[in-house]
Design a protein around this motif. Structure first.
Motif, PDB file in Angstrom:
ATOM      1  N   PRO A  20      11.194   4.822   7.946  1.00  0.00           N
ATOM      2  CA  PRO A  20      10.259   4.226   7.093  1.00  0.00           C
ATOM      3  C   PRO A  20       9.264   3.567   7.473  1.00  0.00           C
ATOM      4  O   PRO A  20       9.431   2.754   8.404  1.00  0.00           O
ATOM      5  CB  PRO A  20      11.214   3.604   5.868  1.00  0.00           C
ATOM      6  CG  PRO A  20      12.536   4.105   6.310  1.00  0.00           C
ATOM      7  CD  PRO A  20      12.604   4.517   7.782  1.00  0.00           C
ATOM      8  N   MET A  21       7.963   3.632   6.864  1.00  0.00           N
ATOM      9  CA  MET A  21       6.850   2.647   7.395  1.00  0.00           C
ATOM     10  C   MET A  21       6.254   2.054   6.269  1.00  0.00           C
ATOM     11  O   MET A  21       6.041   2.673   5.185  1.00  0.00           O
ATOM     12  CB  MET A  21       5.992   3.637   8.312  1.00  0.00           C
ATOM     13  CG  MET A  21       6.514   4.165   9.583  1.00  0.00           C
ATOM     14  SD  MET A  21       5.342   5.308  10.234  1.00  0.00           S
ATOM     15  CE  MET A  21       4.540   4.255  11.463  1.00  0.00           C
ATOM     16  N   ARG A  22       5.358   1.089   6.490  1.00  0.00           N
ATOM     17  CA  ARG A  22       4.474   0.229   5.760  1.00  0.00           C
ATOM     18  C   ARG A  22       3.233   0.689   6.014  1.00  0.00           C
ATOM     19  O   ARG A  22       3.038   1.292   7.221  1.00  0.00           O
ATOM     20  CB  ARG A  22       4.782  -1.120   5.646  1.00  0.00           C
ATOM     21  CG  ARG A  22       6.268  -1.751   5.242  1.00  0.00           C
ATOM     22  CD  ARG A  22       6.381  -3.245   4.977  1.00  0.00           C
ATOM     23  NE  ARG A  22       7.700  -3.372   4.695  1.00  0.00           N
ATOM     24  CZ  ARG A  22       8.089  -3.289   3.566  1.00  0.00           C
ATOM     25  NH1 ARG A  22       7.258  -2.827   2.482  1.00  0.00           N
ATOM     26  NH2 ARG A  22       9.306  -3.477   3.211  1.00  0.00           N
ATOM     27  N   ALA A  23       2.110   0.347   5.346  1.00  0.00           N
ATOM     28  CA  ALA A  23       0.620   0.604   5.273  1.00  0.00           C
ATOM     29  C   ALA A  23       0.214   0.186   6.776  1.00  0.00           C
ATOM     30  O   ALA A  23      -0.211   0.718   7.572  1.00  0.00           O
ATOM     31  CB  ALA A  23       0.006   0.299   4.392  1.00  0.00           C
ATOM     32  N   ARG A  24       0.610  -1.095   7.258  1.00  0.00           N
ATOM     33  CA  ARG A  24       0.324  -1.789   8.282  1.00  0.00           C
ATOM     34  C   ARG A  24       0.824  -0.975   9.585  1.00  0.00           C
ATOM     35  O   ARG A  24       0.196  -0.939  10.431  1.00  0.00           O
ATOM     36  CB  ARG A  24       0.898  -3.162   8.307  1.00  0.00           C
ATOM     37  CG  ARG A  24       0.414  -3.957   9.442  1.00  0.00           C
ATOM     38  CD  ARG A  24       1.149  -5.340   9.590  1.00  0.00           C
ATOM     39  NE  ARG A  24       0.809  -6.061  10.676  1.00  0.00           N
ATOM     40  CZ  ARG A  24      -0.138  -7.148  10.789  1.00  0.00           C
ATOM     41  NH1 ARG A  24      -0.909  -7.371   9.855  1.00  0.00           N
ATOM     42  NH2 ARG A  24      -0.076  -7.669  12.143  1.00  0.00           N
ATOM     43  N   ASP A  25       2.308  -0.576   9.522  1.00  0.00           N
ATOM     44  CA  ASP A  25       2.941   0.273  10.557  1.00  0.00           C
ATOM     45  C   ASP A  25       1.901   1.215  10.778  1.00  0.00           C
ATOM     46  O   ASP A  25       1.937   1.747  11.954  1.00  0.00           O
ATOM     47  CB  ASP A  25       4.233   0.499  10.008  1.00  0.00           C
ATOM     48  CG  ASP A  25       5.128  -0.580   9.767  1.00  0.00           C
ATOM     49  OD1 ASP A  25       4.930  -1.424  10.377  1.00  0.00           O
ATOM     50  OD2 ASP A  25       5.980  -0.321   9.020  1.00  0.00           O
ATOM     51  N   LEU A  26       1.457   2.117   9.620  1.00  0.00           N
ATOM     52  CA  LEU A  26       0.921   3.281   9.872  1.00  0.00           C
ATOM     53  C   LEU A  26      -0.487   2.977  10.687  1.00  0.00           C
ATOM     54  O   LEU A  26      -1.075   3.764  11.342  1.00  0.00           O
ATOM     55  CB  LEU A  26       0.597   3.985   8.674  1.00  0.00           C
ATOM     56  CG  LEU A  26       1.626   4.731   8.216  1.00  0.00           C
ATOM     57  CD1 LEU A  26       1.666   5.345   6.820  1.00  0.00           C
ATOM     58  CD2 LEU A  26       1.655   6.004   9.070  1.00  0.00           C
ATOM     59  N   CYS A  27      -1.181   1.905  10.357  1.00  0.00           N
ATOM     60  CA  CYS A  27      -2.379   1.458  10.913  1.00  0.00           C
ATOM     61  C   CYS A  27      -2.450   1.233  12.397  1.00  0.00           C
ATOM     62  O   CYS A  27      -3.237   1.813  12.951  1.00  0.00           O
ATOM     63  CB  CYS A  27      -2.923   0.285  10.161  1.00  0.00           C
ATOM     64  SG  CYS A  27      -3.665   0.495   8.603  1.00  0.00           S
ATOM     65  N   LEU A  32      -5.704   2.172  14.213  1.00  0.00           N
ATOM     66  CA  LEU A  32      -6.632   1.501  13.313  1.00  0.00           C
ATOM     67  C   LEU A  32      -6.535  -0.065  13.400  1.00  0.00           C
ATOM     68  O   LEU A  32      -5.472  -0.512  13.336  1.00  0.00           O
ATOM     69  CB  LEU A  32      -6.430   1.969  11.857  1.00  0.00           C
ATOM     70  CG  LEU A  32      -6.779   3.115  11.646  1.00  0.00           C
ATOM     71  CD1 LEU A  32      -6.409   3.600  10.099  1.00  0.00           C
ATOM     72  CD2 LEU A  32      -8.266   3.591  11.773  1.00  0.00           C
ATOM     73  N   PRO A  33      -7.734  -0.755  13.416  1.00  0.00           N
ATOM     74  CA  PRO A  33      -7.571  -2.116  13.371  1.00  0.00           C
ATOM     75  C   PRO A  33      -6.886  -2.450  12.071  1.00  0.00           C
ATOM     76  O   PRO A  33      -6.837  -1.980  10.757  1.00  0.00           O
ATOM     77  CB  PRO A  33      -9.043  -2.512  13.229  1.00  0.00           C
ATOM     78  CG  PRO A  33      -9.956  -1.409  13.783  1.00  0.00           C
ATOM     79  CD  PRO A  33      -9.059  -0.356  13.633  1.00  0.00           C
ATOM     80  N   ILE A  34      -5.831  -3.482  12.238  1.00  0.00           N
ATOM     81  CA  ILE A  34      -5.336  -4.248  11.096  1.00  0.00           C
ATOM     82  C   ILE A  34      -6.209  -5.128  10.214  1.00  0.00           C
ATOM     83  O   ILE A  34      -6.240  -6.297  10.227  1.00  0.00           O
ATOM     84  CB  ILE A  34      -4.154  -4.925  11.523  1.00  0.00           C
ATOM     85  CG1 ILE A  34      -3.219  -4.384  12.337  1.00  0.00           C
ATOM     86  CG2 ILE A  34      -3.294  -5.654  10.220  1.00  0.00           C
ATOM     87  CD1 ILE A  34      -2.611  -2.920  11.983  1.00  0.00           C
ATOM     88  N   LEU A  35      -6.896  -4.451   9.418  1.00  0.00           N
ATOM     89  CA  LEU A  35      -7.940  -4.767   8.473  1.00  0.00           C
ATOM     90  C   LEU A  35      -7.502  -4.874   7.084  1.00  0.00           C
ATOM     91  O   LEU A  35      -7.101  -3.631   6.739  1.00  0.00           O
ATOM     92  CB  LEU A  35      -9.459  -4.570   8.911  1.00  0.00           C
ATOM     93  CG  LEU A  35      -9.994  -4.914  10.120  1.00  0.00           C
ATOM     94  CD1 LEU A  35     -11.206  -4.087  10.502  1.00  0.00           C
ATOM     95  CD2 LEU A  35     -10.139  -6.298  10.212  1.00  0.00           C
ATOM     96  N   PRO A  36      -8.024  -5.510   6.154  1.00  0.00           N
ATOM     97  CA  PRO A  36      -7.612  -5.087   4.650  1.00  0.00           C
ATOM     98  C   PRO A  36      -8.152  -3.817   4.189  1.00  0.00           C
ATOM     99  O   PRO A  36      -7.384  -3.146   3.619  1.00  0.00           O
ATOM    100  CB  PRO A  36      -8.119  -6.366   3.724  1.00  0.00           C
ATOM    101  CG  PRO A  36      -8.183  -7.473   4.723  1.00  0.00           C
ATOM    102  CD  PRO A  36      -8.400  -6.710   6.373  1.00  0.00           C
ATOM    103  N   LYS A  37      -9.167  -3.588   4.547  1.00  0.00           N
ATOM    104  CA  LYS A  37      -9.835  -2.249   4.206  1.00  0.00           C
ATOM    105  C   LYS A  37      -9.097  -1.106   4.610  1.00  0.00           C
ATOM    106  O   LYS A  37      -8.970  -0.196   4.112  1.00  0.00           O
ATOM    107  CB  LYS A  37     -11.392  -2.158   4.633  1.00  0.00           C
ATOM    108  CG  LYS A  37     -11.501  -1.921   6.214  1.00  0.00           C
ATOM    109  CD  LYS A  37     -13.188  -1.856   6.275  1.00  0.00           C
ATOM    110  CE  LYS A  37     -13.390  -1.526   7.788  1.00  0.00           C
ATOM    111  NZ  LYS A  37     -14.760  -1.164   8.113  1.00  0.00           N
ATOM    112  N   ASN A  38      -8.607  -1.385   5.973  1.00  0.00           N
ATOM    113  CA  ASN A  38      -7.729   0.008   6.539  1.00  0.00           C
ATOM    114  C   ASN A  38      -6.463  -0.063   5.890  1.00  0.00           C
ATOM    115  O   ASN A  38      -5.953   0.935   5.579  1.00  0.00           O
ATOM    116  CB  ASN A  38      -7.710  -0.285   7.886  1.00  0.00           C
ATOM    117  CG  ASN A  38      -8.954  -0.013   8.696  1.00  0.00           C
ATOM    118  OD1 ASN A  38     -10.000   0.569   8.266  1.00  0.00           O
ATOM    119  ND2 ASN A  38      -8.987  -0.669   9.871  1.00  0.00           N
TER     120      ASN A  38
END
Length: 68
Positions: A20-27, A32-38
């Motif tokens: 399982p993954m979170r949005a941050r893990d997928l970034c 992808l840079p860990i930015l709110p828009k991403n």
């Protein structure tokens, strides 16, 4: 299933990770840079995949592949 290549990249990342993954893990997995828009963009795509029964969200913010 959505046809956009980003969805295919997300599903490939889940297959490669095997967990399982979170949005941050997928970034991170998609380089992808860990930015709110991403993270918000990825989270939105993840929610679409949950709506389409391609992914599941067993707890808020945590996504996993469904078992078929």
């Amino acid at each position: 299933m959505p046809d956009h290549p980003a969805y295919q990249q997300i599903l490939t990342a889940f297959t490669d990770a095997g967990r399982p993954m979170r949005a941050r893990d997928l970034c991170e997995a998609l380089d992808l840079p860990i930015l709110p828009k991403n993270t918000e963009g990825i989270r939105s795509k993840l929610k679409c995949l949950v709506t389409g029964s391609i992914l599941a969200e067993p707890e808020p913010g945590l996504f996993t592949q469904t078992r078929t």
